[in-house]
Design a protein around this motif. Structure first.
Motif, PDB file in Angstrom:
ATOM      1  N   PHE A   1       0.826  -1.210   0.000  1.00  0.00           N
ATOM      2  CA  PHE A   1       0.000   0.000   0.000  1.00  0.00           C
ATOM      3  C   PHE A   1       0.861   1.261   0.000  1.00  0.00           C
ATOM      4  O   PHE A   1       0.619   2.193  -0.774  1.00  0.00           O
ATOM      5  CB  PHE A   1      -0.925  -0.017   1.219  1.00  0.00           C
ATOM      6  N   THR A   2       1.864   1.300   0.856  1.00  0.00           N
ATOM      7  CA  THR A   2       2.661   2.524   0.975  1.00  0.00           C
ATOM      8  C   THR A   2       3.583   2.734  -0.221  1.00  0.00           C
ATOM      9  O   THR A   2       4.065   3.841  -0.439  1.00  0.00           O
ATOM     10  CB  THR A   2       3.493   2.503   2.266  1.00  0.00           C
ATOM     11  N   HIS A   3       3.811   1.697  -1.010  1.00  0.00           N
ATOM     12  CA  HIS A   3       4.615   1.844  -2.229  1.00  0.00           C
ATOM     13  C   HIS A   3       3.966   2.832  -3.199  1.00  0.00           C
ATOM     14  O   HIS A   3       4.653   3.432  -4.028  1.00  0.00           O
ATOM     15  CB  HIS A   3       4.776   0.478  -2.904  1.00  0.00           C
ATOM     16  N   HIS A   4       2.644   3.021  -3.060  1.00  0.00           N
ATOM     17  CA  HIS A   4       1.899   3.839  -4.026  1.00  0.00           C
ATOM     18  C   HIS A   4       1.360   5.130  -3.413  1.00  0.00           C
ATOM     19  O   HIS A   4       0.387   5.699  -3.917  1.00  0.00           O
ATOM     20  CB  HIS A   4       0.736   3.022  -4.590  1.00  0.00           C
ATOM     21  N   LEU A   5       1.957   5.619  -2.361  1.00  0.00           N
ATOM     22  CA  LEU A   5       1.424   6.809  -1.693  1.00  0.00           C
ATOM     23  C   LEU A   5       1.398   8.022  -2.612  1.00  0.00           C
ATOM     24  O   LEU A   5       0.486   8.861  -2.514  1.00  0.00           O
ATOM     25  CB  LEU A   5       2.241   7.111  -0.433  1.00  0.00           C
ATOM     26  N   ASP A   6       2.371   8.156  -3.496  1.00  0.00           N
ATOM     27  CA  ASP A   6       2.367   9.299  -4.408  1.00  0.00           C
ATOM     28  C   ASP A   6       1.137   9.279  -5.308  1.00  0.00           C
ATOM     29  O   ASP A   6       0.580  10.337  -5.632  1.00  0.00           O
ATOM     30  CB  ASP A   6       3.638   9.306  -5.266  1.00  0.00           C
ATOM     31  N   PHE A   7       0.717   8.091  -5.712  1.00  0.00           N
ATOM     32  CA  PHE A   7      -0.474   7.974  -6.561  1.00  0.00           C
ATOM     33  C   PHE A   7      -1.714   8.460  -5.821  1.00  0.00           C
ATOM     34  O   PHE A   7      -2.537   9.186  -6.382  1.00  0.00           O
ATOM     35  CB  PHE A   7      -0.655   6.518  -6.995  1.00  0.00           C
ATOM     36  N   TYR A   8      -1.860   8.069  -4.563  1.00  0.00           N
ATOM     37  CA  TYR A   8      -3.053   8.450  -3.814  1.00  0.00           C
ATOM     38  C   TYR A   8      -3.066   9.944  -3.521  1.00  0.00           C
ATOM     39  O   TYR A   8      -4.131  10.560  -3.475  1.00  0.00           O
ATOM     40  CB  TYR A   8      -3.133   7.657  -2.507  1.00  0.00           C
TER      41      TYR A   8
ATOM     42  N   VAL B   1      -2.050  11.788  -0.746  1.00  0.00           N
ATOM     43  CA  VAL B   1      -2.369  12.354   0.561  1.00  0.00           C
ATOM     44  C   VAL B   1      -1.419  13.519   0.836  1.00  0.00           C
ATOM     45  O   VAL B   1      -0.226  13.450   0.517  1.00  0.00           O
ATOM     46  CB  VAL B   1      -2.277  11.279   1.665  1.00  0.00           C
ATOM     47  N   ALA B   2      -1.935  14.590   1.387  1.00  0.00           N
ATOM     48  CA  ALA B   2      -1.146  15.812   1.568  1.00  0.00           C
ATOM     49  C   ALA B   2      -0.002  15.602   2.547  1.00  0.00           C
ATOM     50  O   ALA B   2      -0.125  14.859   3.529  1.00  0.00           O
ATOM     51  CB  ALA B   2      -2.050  16.950   2.046  1.00  0.00           C
ATOM     52  N   ASP B   3       1.108  16.285   2.290  1.00  0.00           N
ATOM     53  CA  ASP B   3       2.271  16.192   3.174  1.00  0.00           C
ATOM     54  C   ASP B   3       1.971  16.707   4.576  1.00  0.00           C
ATOM     55  O   ASP B   3       2.605  16.291   5.550  1.00  0.00           O
ATOM     56  CB  ASP B   3       3.448  16.976   2.582  1.00  0.00           C
ATOM     57  N   ASP B   4       1.004  17.645   4.677  1.00  0.00           N
ATOM     58  CA  ASP B   4       0.694  18.217   5.989  1.00  0.00           C
ATOM     59  C   ASP B   4      -0.410  17.455   6.723  1.00  0.00           C
ATOM     60  O   ASP B   4      -0.943  17.940   7.725  1.00  0.00           O
ATOM     61  CB  ASP B   4       0.309  19.691   5.847  1.00  0.00           C
ATOM     62  N   ASN B   5      -0.759  16.262   6.234  1.00  0.00           N
ATOM     63  CA  ASN B   5      -1.747  15.440   6.934  1.00  0.00           C
ATOM     64  C   ASN B   5      -1.030  14.731   8.085  1.00  0.00           C
ATOM     65  O   ASN B   5      -0.480  13.638   7.941  1.00  0.00           O
ATOM     66  CB  ASN B   5      -2.376  14.421   5.983  1.00  0.00           C
ATOM     67  N   THR B   6      -1.019  15.373   9.228  1.00  0.00           N
ATOM     68  CA  THR B   6      -0.249  14.862  10.361  1.00  0.00           C
ATOM     69  C   THR B   6      -0.824  13.553  10.896  1.00  0.00           C
ATOM     70  O   THR B   6      -0.071  12.706  11.401  1.00  0.00           O
ATOM     71  CB  THR B   6      -0.203  15.909  11.487  1.00  0.00           C
ATOM     72  N   ALA B   7      -2.128  13.373  10.794  1.00  0.00           N
ATOM     73  CA  ALA B   7      -2.734  12.127  11.266  1.00  0.00           C
ATOM     74  C   ALA B   7      -2.246  10.950  10.435  1.00  0.00           C
ATOM     75  O   ALA B   7      -1.898   9.886  10.978  1.00  0.00           O
ATOM     76  CB  ALA B   7      -4.252  12.227  11.220  1.00  0.00           C
ATOM     77  N   ALA B   8      -2.212  11.118   9.117  1.00  0.00           N
ATOM     78  CA  ALA B   8      -1.751  10.036   8.245  1.00  0.00           C
ATOM     79  C   ALA B   8      -0.276   9.743   8.486  1.00  0.00           C
ATOM     80  O   ALA B   8       0.141   8.573   8.536  1.00  0.00           O
ATOM     81  CB  ALA B   8      -1.995  10.397   6.786  1.00  0.00           C
ATOM     82  N   ALA B   9       0.541  10.778   8.652  1.00  0.00           N
ATOM     83  CA  ALA B   9       1.972  10.581   8.883  1.00  0.00           C
ATOM     84  C   ALA B   9       2.218   9.864  10.209  1.00  0.00           C
ATOM     85  O   ALA B   9       3.038   8.940  10.295  1.00  0.00           O
ATOM     86  CB  ALA B   9       2.688  11.923   8.855  1.00  0.00           C
TER      87      ALA B   9
END
Length: 375
Positions: A191-198, A200-208
């Protein structure tokens, strides 16, 4: 929210009629009715509904059919696993699970601009995402006991998926060893191999923060590998009354710990109630009761469920970032429309992560399960 009809209905009908004509050796000339899109369809795949009539062995037959077209323009997921989906559906048809019967599949893009398959259409009702089935629709009109029956039947059929032996079923092709050993590590790595495709914003602190937590808490000993439905939820089940008549949407299918599916089943319902500020429908069993039922049906204790609940919340948050961007780019929603899907998913992720980080006694579905020895 359905994918909008991306083609002229009359032209599509003519193209499909021509395509059926190429199969005249099997079924003879085919007459098609109007082509429509189901209102309950999801955003990641185009579904075309139509009736068809033909003469076979001297007998006139009429059947309700559905064509599922491989995603092209509205691609929620990064990889084209279309052939794997078709292969899996055909295999599952021999297991006794209630999956739509695949009648034909077209591997080329020559007719509809993408590969497609034609299945028997299964009559019934599907709990809707938009508006949430907790707020509106046929489930709200059922008595609480029948709502419980709908929910529990979903748990039972999910457990039936997990009781299948992936090797005996022939589903080993779903393994992705290039992303790690089969299990949670592979699911997370894939899943994380494709994070650029999805996107998600760099400032999404919850996701990070959730990703950091997941990487630090990948379970070690997970037990047997199961076939995962992937998008396991009652909104992907066609119900005939309170019984499942068809399990839909296998594009997230994988191999791994069955708890990943169970956590998704719980989280998607939580999103459609608590996550959007809607009261959960009376009668629907809670988290503890749901997990206990699943454990009884699969014959073992659930392992590492808190980890999988965080992973479910994280995946949904990231996927909704992609969906929000597609909605914006497609023009489906008027400019400036506040569609809070991703915002709500992010807020619920933050809550799920906090609950697990602090060892909270409740996760939105009644008393949390005490950690028990694994079977």
């Amino acid at each position: 929210m359905p994918v909008p009809l991306q083609r002229d209905p009359d032209l599509t009908r003519a193209v499909l009629t021509h395509w059926f004509g190429t199969r005249s050796a099997e079924i003879g000339a085919v007459e098609l009715g109007p082509v429509t899109v189901p209102k309950e369809a999801g955003f990641s795949g185009e579904i075309l509904l139509f009736d068809a009539e033909w003469t076979e062995a001297g007998t006139r037959r009429r059947r309700a059919l559905a064509a599922r077209v491989a995603p092209t323009r509205h691609r929620v997921f990064p990889e084209d696993f279309w052939d794997d989906q078709v292969r899996l559906l055909r295999l599952l048809g021999d297991t006794g699970l209630p999956v739509p019967r695949v009648l034909w599949d077209e591997p080329s893009a020559a007719y509809l601009g993408a590969p497609f398959l034609v299945m028997e259409r299964v009559d019934g009702q599907v709990p809707a995402d938009l508006p949430s089935y907790h707020r509106q629709g046929w489930l709200t009109r059922l008595p609480p006991a029948d709502r419980a029956a709908v929910w529990n039947a979903g748990v039972d059929v999910l457990a039936a998926v997990h009781r299948l032996d992936p090797k005996e079923t022939g589903a080993g092709f779903l393994d992705r060893p290039e992303f790690g050993p089969t299990g949670s590590a592979q699911l997370l790595g894939h899943f994380t191999h494709h994070l650029d495709f999805y996107g998600v914003a760099d400032d999404n602190t919850a996701a990070a923060a959730a990703l950091d937590w997941l990487r630090a808490h990948v379970p070690d000993d997970e037990g047997p590998v199961s076939l995962l439905w992937g998008d396991a939820r009652i909104g992907n089940i066609v119900y005939a009354g309170t019984r499942p008549a068809a399990l839909l949407d296998w594009e997230m299918a994988a191999l791994g710990p069955a708890e990943a599916d169970l956590a998704w089943y719980l989280h998607m319902d939580r999103h459609l109630s608590e996550g959007i500020g809607a009261p959960r429908l009376p009668g629907l069993p809670g988290r503890a009761e749901t997990v206990a039922r699943w454990e009884e049906r699969v014959g073992r204790t659930a392992r590492d469920l808190p980890y999988h609940e965080v992973f479910a919340a994280y995946r949904f948050c990231v996927v909704t970032a992609r969906v929000a961007r597609l909605l914006d780019e497609s023009g489906i929603l008027p400019p400036g429309t506040d569609f809070p899907l991703h915002r709500n998913a992010t807020a619920l992720l933050a809550k799920v992560l906090e609950e697990n980080a602090q060892g909270a006694s409740s996760r939105g579905y009644g008393p949390a399960l005490q950690r028990r020895p694994t079977a």
